[in-house]
Design an enzyme around this catalytic site. Structure first.
Site, PDB file in Angstrom:
ATOM      1  CB  CYS A  10     -43.164  17.868   1.752  1.00  0.00           C
ATOM      2  SG  CYS A  10     -41.480  17.343   2.102  1.00  0.00           S
ATOM      3  CG  HIS A  25     -44.610  13.535   0.044  1.00  0.00           C
ATOM      4  ND1 HIS A  25     -44.595  14.565  -0.868  1.00  0.00           N
ATOM      5  CD2 HIS A  25     -43.406  13.563   0.654  1.00  0.00           C
ATOM      6  CE1 HIS A  25     -43.440  15.188  -0.817  1.00  0.00           C
ATOM      7  NE2 HIS A  25     -42.693  14.605   0.102  1.00  0.00           N
ATOM      8  CD  GLU A  37     -47.688  14.120  -2.576  1.00  0.00           C
ATOM      9  OE1 GLU A  37     -48.376  14.304  -1.554  1.00  0.00           O
ATOM     10  OE2 GLU A  37     -46.571  14.637  -2.729  1.00  0.00           O
TER      11      GLU A  37
END
Ligand code: XMP
Length: 511
Positions: free
Chosen positions: A80, A168, A170
């Site tokens: 990002c 993202h 994660e």
């Protein structure tokens, strides 16, 4: 440390800790450091990840650290803001996006035969959260994937192990996020995924042995997961030289002092139970303000602990169950300190035991990792799965002043609620639960008699870290049964209500 380490450079994203956790789920050790304090020994790390940020790369006071020592020299992944900054730093261009992309998106062009995206299928869902976009790739940049609205959603820099993704990986909503992290870390950066709970236990025990030798260590047990796992690690390392103290402040759950003490003794711990209930209740007499109560409890705890620690001859260390989120240096996007909502940390003078050297065996672990480490030492599942419980205990769940009778009532109510959650198999689905004694009486009728008795509130929340929380949609049948049981079994209560507030704007505890 005998394992490969990954450095996560934090630019202040709310997801930075999640990156660290996902990496660790791959059995790879990772550390978070703020962008303005990147460690000078980068060579100690096998790979580097740049986090997201609430900032815009284009803003005047944006975070622009020098990456010369890293880019092209270490495997590097930008996420990002990290991806945008990498582009900006390396000859690319970042501009305001025409279409802001928040939430769900799908990868619709994926470079074939690219190890970084191996196993990622066309259309794979990813999670976006950005308002800037990478308009042109950096020098030697090669496009790897796009989404409908974002052309440069993934790229690499040719001739280097440098990769970047606008989404993202994660967050769980990014379906193949973990696969991408694994591709980057294991396939590209050749990080060895051998940081397992068993390895952590044996290495930590060895380290503690050589650090502590024949020294004596004192540790305050709370009945919670962190202090219990810390005690077990130390016990494995130094046995009887670990002196545990478990204080009953009179504000624990019903029967908790005796049952937890027995459990500790069963684990072979050298533990002393100290019943200081009367001392705490005395100190609380007449206090109704939540912060005053917290301060009184903190003060008495320190006095009691200090008295006990003095009785151990030649003790030189104080062990604490500090975990990683307590020590991560956070990047403040606004630069200002945050307001104190509640003083969760006990305050007071500096007693003698605090002058001891500090040992913190869990300092590198997240909460879920503490549980896994406990499980790998075969600790009791119930102990490891216990809900969080505040240090001041029931004192902050009795609104207004505290008396022994109010504590008794609340302990009974709480026990019916918690036992009910267990027997309905709901306990493990709830992050934290408890009962609150309200400072009001209400009219009821029992038999033919009018009653004028206490009202209790039940609270059950789901959360991951206590920072935000939502109330749990418990089955009506369950609430009905628990409410009946409480009113029938607990003398002094004639009404039960259920708290349906989320945090924010409410908090988990009422005080
Ligand atoms: P709040 O009420 O702030 O609670 O939403 C978040 C988490 O912190 C716990 N809590 C405390 N823990 N001392 C503690 O050790 C305190 O004074 C305290 N106050 C709240 C609360 O139980 C929840 O898990």
């Amino acid at each position: 440390m005998q394992h490969d380490k990954v450095l996560i450079v934090d630019f202040g994203s709310q997801y930075t800790q999640l990156i660290a956790r996902r990496v660790r789920e791959l059995n790879i050790y990772s550390e978070i450091h703020p962008f303005n304090k990147i460690p000078t020994n980068v060579d100690d790390y096998k790979a580097v990840i740049l986090s997201g940020s609430p900032m815009s790369v284009r803003s005047e006071n944006a975070f622009h650290p020098d990456l010369t020592a890293i880019r092209g020299k270490k495997p590097l992944l930008g996420v990002c803001y990290g991806a945008q900054y990498l582009a900006h730093f390396s000859g690319g261009e970042v501009a305001e996006s025409n279409t802001r992309e928040y939430g769900r998106a799908n990868l619709n062009f994926i470079q074939e035969n690219e190890p970084f995206l191996e196993g990622v299928s066309e259309g794979s869902q990813v999670w976006m959260s950005h308002s800037d976009t990478i308009k042109s790739l950096p020098t030697n940049g090669k496009l790897l994937a796009s989404t409908h609205d974002v052309k440069n959603a993934a790229y690499k820099i040719e001739g280097e192990s440098t990769y970047a993704i606008q989404f993202h990986p994660e967050v769980y909503h990014s379906k193949d996020g973990k696969q991408i992290l694994e591709n980057f870390l294991v396939r590209i950066a050749s990080v060895n995924p051998d940081w397992t709970p068993n390895a952590f236990v044996s290495e930590t025990v060895d380290e503690l042995k050589s650090k502590l030798g024949n020294d004596k260590v004192v540790l305050g047990l709370s009945g919670g997961v962190d202090s219990s796992v810390a005690a077990m690690l130390l016990h494995k390392a130094i046995g009887e030289n670990l002196y545990c103290i478990f204080v009953n402040n009179g504000l624990l759950r019903k029967n908790e002092f005796t049952s937890v003490l027995e459990q500790y003794e069963g684990m072979g711990l050298n533990v002393k139970g100290v019943d200081a209930s009367a001392r705490f209740l005395d100190a609380l007499a007449g206090l109704s303000d939540p912060e005053e109560k917290r301060k009184a409890i903190g003060r008495v705890f320190i006095e009691v602990f200090d008295d006990e620690a003095h009785q151990i001859q030649d003790v030189t260390w104080l062990a604490q169950g500090t975990i990683y989120p307590d020590v991560i240096e956070s990047v403040s996007a606004t630069g200002g300190p945050s307001a104190t909502i509640k003083s969760h940390h006990n305050v007071g003078g500096l007693p003698d035991f605090m002058k001891l050297k500090i040992v913190e065996p869990l300092k590198a672990l997240f909460k879920d990792e503490v549980r896994r480490v406990g499980a790998s030492m075969e600790m009791d599942k119930q102990l490891l799965g216990r809900h969080p419980f505040p240090g001041p205990g029931l004192a902050i769940r009795i609104l207004g002043d505290i008396t022994a009778e109010k504590v008794r009532i609340l302990q009974e109510v709480d026990a019916v609620f918690i036992d009910g959650l267990r027997s309905w198999n709901l306990y493990d689905k709830v992050w934290q639960a408890g009962a609150i004694l309200l400072p009001v009486n209400s009219v009821g009728v029992m038999g033919d008699e009018r009653t004028y008795e206490k009202v209790v509130a039940l609270r059950a929340v789901e959360s991951t870290d206590g920072m935000t929380a939502d109330w749990v949609d418990l089955p009506y049948k369950f609430l009905q049964k628990v409410s009946n049981d409480i009113i029938n079994k607990v003398k002094g209560v004639n009404r039960v209500v259920y708290d349906i507030s989320s945090k924010p704007p409410a908090t988990i505890e009422w005080e």
